[in-house]
Motif scaffolding. Structure first.
Motif: not given
Length: 530
Positions: A238-257
């Motif tokens: 789901n789109p991130m609305r409040l993550a701010g600076p955390l967005a890149p690291v959360l995207t990297g941790l949630l990589e499906k592969d």
């Protein structure tokens, strides 16, 4: 079997006296107990075995409990892992005796307080990465990381609990026939696919947990468990609305592969500065050049920080784990998921963060690139203080905005809410202080991009891009009807120097007048923190 609300009136093995209920789950009940030999409080997990299980499954579940105790006991010296003191057998059932951690679970904190600020979530993530480093270094996978399994004490200690479905290197595998272990939405996609999992699977679950902490809901939140599983396998978070600076690291941790997922070391390098309130480095290979995509393990040598601190060193590529045979039960579950997912994927596929919103009038708006410098940065003020959100508006000012009587509710240092009695009218304020104006501009741009997509998520939402507060601002508003009551939801985002502010309202009056007043008052009150 004792009641889950009243402890049995006896001692366990003549030593542990059960006092009161602490919590319960699908397979166990946790009691507060007294160790009358050492005269200290302990927590005891009573494993409840369903009476209709055949002896084979009962033996399997007993073995799983012993595995949990062995896994946690091997890590008893780590401050962020719950300590196991003992395990006893009573009434042919295992009872695990653990240290009593007096605190609340992260899941309860999120339910009570709502989304947590990015720096606090980053700190929680660092504690968990440290715990996982110890576990993985001992050959243990947790396999059930989620908000309810993380305890936080009043002193700030962060503790990982519940190693009930852990995998311990050297132990025989448990088949768990007919059971899909783990919680939907927090189980890594490779596990759902029936592949061999490893440390990256725990990192994915931690990413989902941190996402839930900063956003207030899980990354793949859906109404039905099967829809959640389908989303994990086939859709973006789901789109991130409040993550701010955390967005890149959360995207990297949630990589499906898992081969492209960021490593524990990369996550630490990202989270450490965020926890300290400064900007993280560009996400890439640790110690190497920045990269927008984590390196694929097993395809090329990577660079890692040298243990001696002397730059970087080459490491051999890691082979991808071989896929194991999928179980019949898991295959059946996924068959149901795929059928359900047809409608889910069609409905939500447009939620990709690359899309742009088309506001009324047909003009497409797009957020300024996060890499671009903030406008007129040499004229912007840097706020040295870290203002508490509840101090950026007085109760009298809040009453002018949403009406009286007003009740202030402290959430976190960076979050505050004001409510107008029991009318459902409220205002929520979130602050994000960055080290520089440029980094605050990046936080602002990331949040604005998500806001621009709001008309696609909720048709009827209207966007406004003109600036009414701060150095740059953006807003949206929409009308909703809930149980015959017409309400208006409005959000204003603005940046002033190195401060990013998000104001969210639920009101009974349309328009931006009240929201704009709040933004101007907050901007004025910020001057005390220059």
């Amino acid at each position: 079997m004792p009641s889950v609300s009243t402890p049995p009136s006896r001692f366990l093995v003549g030593r542990y006296r059960l006092i009161s209920l602490l919590g319960k789950g699908g397979m166990g009940t946790v009691w507060l107990a007294s160790d009358d030999l050492l005269r200290q409080h302990v927590a005891i997990k009573e494993v409840r075995l369903p009476p209709d299980l055949d002896e084979g499954l009962r033996a399997e579940l007993r073995e799983r409990t012993l595995r949990e105790a062995r896994a946690a006991a091997r890590l008893r010296a780590h401050p962020s892992i719950v300590t196991v003191h003992d395990i006893v057998i009573e009434d042919e059932r295992p009872w695990i005796v653990m240290e009593f951690v007096q605190g609340r679970s992260l899941g309860q904190i999120i339910r009570d307080q709502g989304p947590l600020p990015a720096h606090q979530v980053a700190d929680i993530g660092l504690h968990m990465l440290d715990a996982l480093g110890a576990a993985h270094g001992s050959g243990i996978l947790h396999r059930d990381i989620k908000p309810p399994n993380i305890l936080i004490t009043a002193e700030g200690r962060v503790v990982l609990t519940e190693f009930g479905i852990a995998t311990v290197s050297g132990d025989p595998s448990l088949t768990q026939s007919g059971m899909l272990t783990g919680t939907p939405g927090f189980v890594a996609p490779e596990r759902l696919r029936g592949e061999d999992d490893g440390p990256p699977s725990d990192l994915w679950s931690l990413g989902a947990t941190l996402f839930a902490a900063v956003e207030g809901q899980a990354p793949y939140a859906r109404e039905r468990p099967t829809a959640v599983l389908a989303a994990v396998l086939m859709q973006e978070p789901n789109p991130m609305r409040l993550a701010g600076p955390l967005a890149p690291v959360l995207t990297g941790l949630l990589e499906k592969d898992p081969a492209r997922r960021i490593t524990r070391e990369q996550a630490i390098l990202q989270l450490r500065p965020i926890a300290a309130g400064t900007a993280p480095p560009p996400l890439g290979v640790p110690g190497g050049p920045a990269s927008s995509t984590p390196p694929r393990r097993g395809t090329a040598a990577s660079t890692q920080p040298s243990p001696r601190g002397g730059g970087t060193q080459a490491t051999a590529p890691e082979p991808r784990p071989a896929s194991r045979k999928r179980s019949v039960i898991l295959g059946s579950v996924l068959a149901v998921v795929m059928v359900t997912a047809a409608g889910v994927a069609t409905r939500d596929v447009w939620l990709s963060p690359q899309t742009t919103a088309r506001p009324p009038g047909g003009t497409t708006t797009r957020a300024t690139s996060a890499a671009a410098p903030s406008p007129a940065k040499e004229k912007e003020a840097l706020y040295r203080g870290d203002p508490e959100a509840c101090k950026l508006l007085t109760d009298q000012q809040a009453g002018r905005i949403i009406g009286t009587p007003v009740k202030r509710q402290f959430q976190t240092h960076s979050g505050c809410m004001w409510m107008k009695g029991d009318t459902g009218v409220f205002m929520n304020l979130t602050t994000i202080r960055s080290a520089t104006s440029d980094f605050a501009h990046m936080v602002y741009s990331t949040t604005r991009t998500t806001m621009e997509e709001e008309p696609r998520r909720t048709p009827g939402t209207r966007l406004r891009s003109r600036s009414t507060a701060g150095d740059e601002s953006f807003a949206y508003t929409r009308e909703e009807v809930i149980v015959s009551t017409r309400i208006y939801r409005t959000q204003i985002l603005f940046r002033k120097g190195n401060m990013t502010i998000v104001l969210y309202f639920t009101l009974h009056t349309p328009g931006y007048a009240r929201a704009d007043l709040a933004a101007r008052l907050v901007e004025k009150n910020l001057e005390a923190f220059r």
